[in-house]
Enzyme design. Structure first.
Site, mmCIF file in Angstrom:
data_model
loop_
_atom_site.group_PDB
_atom_site.id
_atom_site.type_symbol
_atom_site.label_atom_id
_atom_site.label_comp_id
_atom_site.label_asym_id
_atom_site.label_seq_id
_atom_site.Cartn_x
_atom_site.Cartn_y
_atom_site.Cartn_z
ATOM 1 N N LYS A 150 45.222 -104.135 -44.972
ATOM 2 C CA LYS A 150 46.196 -105.173 -44.615
ATOM 3 C C LYS A 150 45.471 -106.447 -44.173
ATOM 4 O O LYS A 150 45.874 -107.544 -44.477
ATOM 5 C CB LYS A 150 47.141 -104.707 -43.509
ATOM 6 N N ASP A 151 44.359 -106.248 -43.442
ATOM 7 C CA ASP A 151 43.545 -107.393 -43.020
ATOM 8 C C ASP A 151 42.463 -107.606 -44.078
ATOM 9 O O ASP A 151 41.284 -107.327 -43.835
ATOM 10 C CB ASP A 151 42.933 -107.109 -41.642
ATOM 11 N N HIS B 24 47.368 -97.116 -38.382
ATOM 12 C CA HIS B 24 46.134 -96.722 -37.676
ATOM 13 C C HIS B 24 45.878 -95.219 -37.818
ATOM 14 O O HIS B 24 44.739 -94.789 -37.958
ATOM 15 C CB HIS B 24 46.244 -97.044 -36.179
ATOM 16 N N LEU C 75 49.087 -98.448 -31.352
ATOM 17 C CA LEU C 75 48.866 -97.821 -32.663
ATOM 18 C C LEU C 75 50.169 -97.464 -33.370
ATOM 19 O O LEU C 75 51.147 -97.067 -32.751
ATOM 20 C CB LEU C 75 48.011 -96.565 -32.476
ATOM 21 N N ARG D 95 52.033 -106.212 -34.353
ATOM 22 C CA ARG D 95 52.861 -107.368 -33.977
ATOM 23 C C ARG D 95 54.317 -107.222 -34.426
ATOM 24 O O ARG D 95 55.155 -108.022 -34.017
ATOM 25 C CB ARG D 95 52.238 -108.657 -34.521
ATOM 26 N N MET E 8 42.759 -102.388 -31.891
ATOM 27 C CA MET E 8 43.098 -103.062 -30.641
ATOM 28 C C MET E 8 44.258 -102.335 -29.962
ATOM 29 O O MET E 8 44.915 -102.885 -29.082
ATOM 30 C CB MET E 8 43.466 -104.527 -30.904
ATOM 31 N N GLY E 9 44.515 -101.102 -30.403
ATOM 32 C CA GLY E 9 45.553 -100.299 -29.753
ATOM 33 C C GLY E 9 46.952 -100.649 -30.220
ATOM 34 O O GLY E 9 47.135 -101.294 -31.246
HETATM 35 O O1 PAF Z 1 41.906 -105.200 -36.987
HETATM 36 C C1 PAF Z 1 41.814 -105.140 -35.739
HETATM 37 O O2 PAF Z 1 42.579 -104.459 -35.074
HETATM 38 C C2 PAF Z 1 40.726 -105.929 -35.036
HETATM 39 O O3 PAF Z 1 40.530 -107.174 -35.641
HETATM 40 C C3 PAF Z 1 39.406 -105.156 -34.912
HETATM 41 C C4 PAF Z 1 38.789 -104.857 -36.254
HETATM 42 C C5 PAF Z 1 39.642 -103.869 -34.143
HETATM 43 C C6 PAF Z 1 38.393 -105.991 -34.116
HETATM 44 O O4 PAF Z 1 38.858 -106.292 -32.850
#
Ligand code: PAF
Length: 285
Positions: free
Chosen positions: A153-154, A33, A29, A191, A26-27
């Site tokens: 992380k997610d 990333h 970065l 964030r 989602m940028g």
């Molecule tokens: O992890 C993220 O940044 C977002 O949830 C993703 C996978 C790009 C989907 O919008």
């Protein structure tokens, strides 16, 4: 590096590519990333990084409007990392049936994520993983990569995306990139930019709490609920508002039993208005 905004142009640019890796983002970065882009580069000849702030995964009171949009700076970093294509569509391009002005879905078709998506982060972010699954499925269909890279992380997101690929029979290998951390242990996140210097220093306690749980389990403690409650109390007394701390099976994401050996401890908590997540995956011998 090409910067592309439409599906038609992207499909055209990818026409002759046989080996494509996708890194959805989602940028805004950071080093985490860039690590994912570097992993992607090792997997395929052509690396596509998507940058799209997906309205479908934000709740009504969340930070969709204020989420940092830093396309120029992001493209600089991706160029330096050797990325081939940045795909940065607008909302209309991704969701032609969605009304961005009123946040009305209209006739937009959405994937319903499995029940595990209603636990952990999904419990306080209803619909979040439906939005994630929908945008990721669209990106997979648009880019048609052989490989896609996501961050650990997610952890719950990674789990749901692996299920998406498995249950919809998608011929895409999912590669998981390790969490990149500040020297303090704080997991890098887009964030983190919301945090004041003082909050940033305090934010490292989230990771410290998780490490203490892991150490205690290594030492033979199997009172998982007790550990979760003590850690939440500890965080709350340090100025956090804990959403959850949960010890789960790393294989199924269900609450860990004493027999599970592959474990993950996950947490989400707010510091000020900023909600941060972290996790540690580990094996109990
Ligand atoms: O992890 C993220 O940044 C977002 O949830 C993703 C996978 C790009 C989907 O919008």
């Amino acid at each position: 590096m090409q910067i592309i905004h439409t599906v038609a142009e992207l499909r055209n640019a990818l026409k002759s590519q046989t080996s494509v890796a996708l890194v959805p983002t989602m940028g805004n970065l950071h080093a985490g990333h860039i690590h994912l882009a570097t992993l992607a580069k090792q997997q395929a000849q052509c690396v596509v990084v998507s940058i799209f702030v997906n309205p479908l995964q934000f709740g009504a009171n969340e930070d969709l409007a204020s989420y940092p949009r830093t396309l120029d700076a992001d493209c600089e970093k991706l160029k330096a990392a050797g990325v081939d294509i940045v795909f940065a569509p607008n909302v209309q391009e991704m969701y032609p049936n969605f009304n961005a002005a009123t946040n009305d879905l209209g006739q937009t078709m959405i994937i319903s994520a499995p029940p595990i998506a209603k636990e952990l982060c999904g419990a306080s972010r209803p619909g979040h993983f439906d939005g994630v699954a929908t945008v990721v499925m669209k990106l997979f269909n648009i880019v048609m990569p052989q490989v896609a890279v996501f961050g650990k992380k997610d952890f719950q997101q990674l789990f749901i995306i692996r299920e998406l690929v498995r249950q919809f029979n998608l011929p895409i290998a999912i590669i998981a990139g390790d969490t990149i951390r500040e020297a303090s242990g704080l997991a890098m996140s887009s964030r983190n930019g919301y945090l004041s210097q003082e909050q940033k220093t305090n934010a490292a306690t989230l990771n410290t709490c998780l490490k203490q749980i892991v150490d205690s389990i290594y030492q033979g403690n199997t009172d998982f609920i007790g550990l979760e409650q003590a850690a939440a109390q500890n965080l709350n007394s340090n100025g956090w508002l804990t959403d959850y701390i949960s010890i789960r099976s790393a294989r199924t994401l269900s609450p860990a039993s004493k027999e599970d050996t592959a474990l993950v401890v996950l947490a989400a908590a707010k510091i000020g208005n900023t909600r941060l997540i972290d996790n540690i995956e580990f094996t109990r011998i």
